[in-house]
Motif scaffolding. Structure first.
Motif, mmCIF file in Angstrom:
data_model
loop_
_atom_site.group_PDB
_atom_site.id
_atom_site.type_symbol
_atom_site.label_atom_id
_atom_site.label_comp_id
_atom_site.label_asym_id
_atom_site.label_seq_id
_atom_site.Cartn_x
_atom_site.Cartn_y
_atom_site.Cartn_z
ATOM 1 N N TYR A 1 -47.714 -43.132 -28.821
ATOM 2 C CA TYR A 1 -47.315 -44.299 -28.020
ATOM 3 C C TYR A 1 -46.008 -44.925 -28.510
ATOM 4 C CZ TYR A 1 -51.999 -44.109 -26.074
ATOM 5 O OH TYR A 1 -53.145 -43.710 -25.443
ATOM 6 N N MET B 1 -43.295 -48.474 -20.119
ATOM 7 C CA MET B 1 -44.409 -47.581 -19.764
ATOM 8 C C MET B 1 -45.736 -48.012 -20.394
ATOM 9 S SD MET B 1 -44.559 -43.481 -20.241
ATOM 10 C CE MET B 1 -43.783 -43.084 -18.696
ATOM 11 N N ASP C 1 -33.660 -46.456 -10.753
ATOM 12 C CA ASP C 1 -33.399 -47.878 -11.039
ATOM 13 C C ASP C 1 -31.888 -48.077 -11.229
ATOM 14 O OD1 ASP C 1 -33.014 -50.369 -12.170
ATOM 15 O OD2 ASP C 1 -34.320 -50.024 -13.908
ATOM 16 N N TYR D 1 -52.398 -38.116 -16.625
ATOM 17 C CA TYR D 1 -51.124 -38.152 -17.372
ATOM 18 C C TYR D 1 -51.110 -37.058 -18.430
ATOM 19 C CZ TYR D 1 -47.527 -39.838 -20.610
ATOM 20 O OH TYR D 1 -46.424 -39.924 -21.429
ATOM 21 N N VAL E 1 -36.171 -37.700 -9.216
ATOM 22 C CA VAL E 1 -36.452 -36.337 -9.713
ATOM 23 C C VAL E 1 -37.420 -35.566 -8.819
ATOM 24 C CG1 VAL E 1 -35.942 -36.821 -12.140
ATOM 25 C CG2 VAL E 1 -38.297 -37.106 -11.293
ATOM 26 N N ALA F 1 -42.577 -34.230 -23.366
ATOM 27 C CA ALA F 1 -44.032 -34.068 -23.240
ATOM 28 C C ALA F 1 -44.636 -35.295 -23.911
ATOM 29 C CB ALA F 1 -44.477 -32.763 -23.888
ATOM 30 N N SER F 2 -45.624 -35.131 -24.765
ATOM 31 C CA SER F 2 -46.286 -36.289 -25.364
ATOM 32 C C SER F 2 -47.338 -35.777 -26.341
ATOM 33 C CB SER F 2 -46.961 -37.088 -24.243
ATOM 34 O OG SER F 2 -48.024 -37.869 -24.723
ATOM 35 N N GLY G 1 -35.927 -47.614 -21.605
ATOM 36 C CA GLY G 1 -36.819 -46.909 -22.534
ATOM 37 C C GLY G 1 -36.151 -45.788 -23.315
ATOM 38 N N LYS H 1 -48.750 -33.597 -19.044
ATOM 39 C CA LYS H 1 -47.988 -33.287 -20.262
ATOM 40 C C LYS H 1 -48.378 -31.912 -20.822
ATOM 41 C CE LYS H 1 -45.451 -36.931 -20.046
ATOM 42 N NZ LYS H 1 -44.030 -36.818 -19.688
ATOM 43 N N VAL I 1 -43.835 -36.789 -10.198
ATOM 44 C CA VAL I 1 -42.726 -37.149 -11.097
ATOM 45 C C VAL I 1 -42.801 -36.326 -12.388
ATOM 46 C CG1 VAL I 1 -41.668 -39.011 -12.449
ATOM 47 C CG2 VAL I 1 -42.525 -39.476 -10.133
ATOM 48 N N ARG J 1 -48.692 -39.137 -7.272
ATOM 49 C CA ARG J 1 -47.316 -39.572 -7.571
ATOM 50 C C ARG J 1 -46.968 -39.228 -9.035
ATOM 51 N NH1 ARG J 1 -42.290 -40.187 -5.743
ATOM 52 N NH2 ARG J 1 -41.157 -41.653 -7.046
ATOM 53 N N ASN K 1 -36.613 -36.398 -18.778
ATOM 54 C CA ASN K 1 -37.262 -37.538 -19.415
ATOM 55 C C ASN K 1 -38.033 -38.431 -18.433
ATOM 56 O OD1 ASN K 1 -37.427 -39.855 -21.528
ATOM 57 N ND2 ASN K 1 -36.283 -40.771 -19.828
ATOM 58 N N ALA K 2 -37.603 -38.495 -17.168
ATOM 59 C CA ALA K 2 -38.248 -39.410 -16.203
ATOM 60 C C ALA K 2 -39.750 -39.150 -16.168
ATOM 61 C CB ALA K 2 -37.655 -39.217 -14.811
HETATM 62 N N1 LIG Z 1 -43.816 -44.655 -23.860
HETATM 63 C C1 LIG Z 1 -44.648 -43.778 -24.436
HETATM 64 O O1 LIG Z 1 -45.615 -44.164 -25.092
HETATM 65 C C2 LIG Z 1 -44.395 -42.299 -24.308
HETATM 66 C C3 LIG Z 1 -45.072 -41.449 -25.210
HETATM 67 C C4 LIG Z 1 -44.881 -40.076 -25.101
HETATM 68 C C5 LIG Z 1 -44.047 -39.588 -24.106
HETATM 69 N N2 LIG Z 1 -43.419 -40.431 -23.251
HETATM 70 C C6 LIG Z 1 -42.599 -39.841 -22.192
HETATM 71 O O2 LIG Z 1 -41.239 -40.200 -22.373
HETATM 72 C C7 LIG Z 1 -40.592 -40.307 -21.107
HETATM 73 C C8 LIG Z 1 -39.885 -41.647 -21.000
HETATM 74 O O3 LIG Z 1 -40.857 -42.665 -21.131
HETATM 75 P P1 LIG Z 1 -40.505 -44.197 -21.415
HETATM 76 O O4 LIG Z 1 -41.533 -44.706 -22.335
HETATM 77 O O5 LIG Z 1 -39.065 -44.357 -21.753
HETATM 78 O O6 LIG Z 1 -40.812 -44.811 -19.960
HETATM 79 P P2 LIG Z 1 -40.121 -46.005 -19.156
HETATM 80 O O7 LIG Z 1 -41.111 -46.391 -18.123
HETATM 81 O O8 LIG Z 1 -39.592 -47.033 -20.078
HETATM 82 O O9 LIG Z 1 -38.874 -45.267 -18.466
HETATM 83 C C9 LIG Z 1 -39.058 -44.250 -17.522
HETATM 84 C C10 LIG Z 1 -37.835 -44.179 -16.629
HETATM 85 O O10 LIG Z 1 -38.068 -43.151 -15.649
HETATM 86 C C11 LIG Z 1 -37.603 -43.633 -14.400
HETATM 87 N N3 LIG Z 1 -38.240 -42.943 -13.290
HETATM 88 C C12 LIG Z 1 -39.514 -43.072 -12.846
HETATM 89 N N4 LIG Z 1 -39.701 -42.317 -11.750
HETATM 90 C C13 LIG Z 1 -38.528 -41.687 -11.516
HETATM 91 C C14 LIG Z 1 -38.094 -40.758 -10.535
HETATM 92 N N5 LIG Z 1 -38.909 -40.354 -9.548
HETATM 93 N N6 LIG Z 1 -36.828 -40.279 -10.610
HETATM 94 C C15 LIG Z 1 -36.004 -40.708 -11.595
HETATM 95 N N7 LIG Z 1 -36.336 -41.592 -12.523
HETATM 96 C C16 LIG Z 1 -37.590 -42.078 -12.486
HETATM 97 C C17 LIG Z 1 -37.933 -45.120 -14.414
HETATM 98 O O11 LIG Z 1 -37.173 -45.830 -13.438
HETATM 99 C C18 LIG Z 1 -37.589 -45.496 -15.850
HETATM 100 O O12 LIG Z 1 -36.239 -45.872 -15.985
HETATM 101 C C19 LIG Z 1 -41.671 -40.070 -20.051
HETATM 102 O O13 LIG Z 1 -41.654 -38.726 -19.629
HETATM 103 C C20 LIG Z 1 -42.943 -40.366 -20.812
HETATM 104 O O14 LIG Z 1 -44.070 -39.722 -20.243
HETATM 105 C C21 LIG Z 1 -43.547 -41.773 -23.348
#
Ligand SMILES: NC(=O)c1ccc[n+]([C@@H]2O[C@H](COP(=O)([O-])OP(=O)(O)OC[C@H]3O[C@@H](n4cnc5c(N)ncnc54)[C@H](O)[C@@H]3O)[C@@H](O)[C@H]2O)c1
Length: 263
Positions: free
Chosen positions: A184, A189, A35, A152, A60, A138-139, A13, A156, A110, A106, A87-88
């Motif tokens: 989004y 995710m 992962d 969620y 994390v 954040a988001s 991601g 944020k 995280v 959970r 970022n996680a």
């Molecule tokens: N996808 C969206 O729509 C969106 C929108 C706004 C913000 N975000 C934020 O951006 C960030 C990245 O999101 P994404 O869309 O790439 O998600 P994703 O699910 O594609 O990737 C998230 C990564 O975090 C890792 N992860 C989860 N739990 C973990 C832990 N305990 N320790 C270490 N790593 C862990 C996962 O293994 C995965 O590789 C997140 O904080 C998410 O909330 C995402």
């Protein structure tokens, strides 16, 4: 002098796209995640773009592991931590009461404790690196609480608040703390997520869009530096929502969010 960046949740991601972009720009990249299979692919892809870096396991939610990985990374990266990217993250969509409380917990562990651990563990290294930057993910759900994403969205808001506070506090140490507000994004995710707002607004952004905005927020233009920008909305929709919420009365902001959520 090679600049360095440490990224949590880098296996896929937004984290992965950001790692590759920084690698291509000559940064020494640390990509960390739970992962490990995804990390091996990332390591090969960093090498493929001619970049340099390390990958490693990191949960994390484990504060000791976060501190240890950061110390190891900085020791192997010439003693610098130029950019820390928290970022996680996890996202659970649905009616609040139908999601088991352990799943909410959970998500809090995280998205909230993971960020606290990252900030705390990174501070000693950021402090000794001139011009260091922290980027928290954040988001756009930190603009107004989101139906079907209540927990969620609340996590944020935490990220938003701690970013604002530490942006002020850590200015004393020449550390710039900022956050990103994407709407989004098409990643794992959001793959199976269907809410009122995914229907009304769509899932339009790519991980690459966010990565590009992170890089430009880390290396900002002069106007952005002059106004000390803290929050970076990503994409036109998030920019409009962020701006609207600042200038419209509370009742109107609520109504817009109600309608977007299909209620
Ligand atoms: N996808 C969206 O729509 C969106 C929108 C706004 C913000 N975000 C934020 O951006 C960030 C990245 O999101 P994404 O869309 O790439 O998600 P994703 O699910 O594609 O990737 C998230 C990564 O975090 C890792 N992860 C989860 N739990 C973990 C832990 N305990 N320790 C270490 N790593 C862990 C996962 O293994 C995965 O590789 C997140 O904080 C998410 O909330 C995402």
């Amino acid at each position: 002098m090679t600049k360095t960046v440490f990224i949590t949740g880098a296996a896929t991601g937004i984290g992965r796209a950001t790692a590759l972009l920084f690698a291509g720009r000559g940064y020494f990249v640390g990509g960390y995640d739970i992962d490990e299979t995804g990390l091996q692919i990332l390591a090969a892809d960093i090498a493929a773009v001619g970049g340099a870096g390390v990958v490693g396991h990191l949960d994390v939610t484990d504060a000791d592991e976060v501190s240890q990985r950061l110390s190891e990374f900085v020791a192997g990266a010439g003693g610098r931590l130029d950019v820390m990217i928290n970022n996680a993250g996890l996202l659970n969509a649905g009616h609040f009461e139908e999601i088991p409380v352990a799943v909410h917990h959970r998500e809090i562990d995280v998205n909230i404790k993971g960020v606290v651990n990252g900030l705390h563990g990174a501070f000693p290294h950021l402090k000794t690196t001139p011009g260091a930057v922290v980027v928290n993910l954040a988001s756009a759900s930190a603009i107004y609480g989101q139906a079907e994403l209540a927990n969620y969205s609340a996590t944020k808001f935490f990220v938003r608040a701690i970013t604002e506070a530490l942006n002020l506090e850590w200015g004393d140490h020449d550390i710039r703390v900022i956050d990103m507000w994407p709407l989004y994004v098409q990643t794992a995710m959001t793959r199976d997520v269907k809410t009122g707002t995914t229907t009304s607004l769509g899932i339009r952004l790519s991980a690459q869009d966010i990565a590009e905005d992170i890089v430009s927020a880390v290396e900002p233009t002069l106007p952005r530096r002059l106004v000390s920008q803290v929050h970076f909305a990503v994409g036109t929709q998030a920019k409009v929502l962020a701006l609207g919420s600042r200038f419209s009365p509370a009742w109107l902001t609520r109504l817009v969010n109600k309608r977007l959520a299909g209620r």
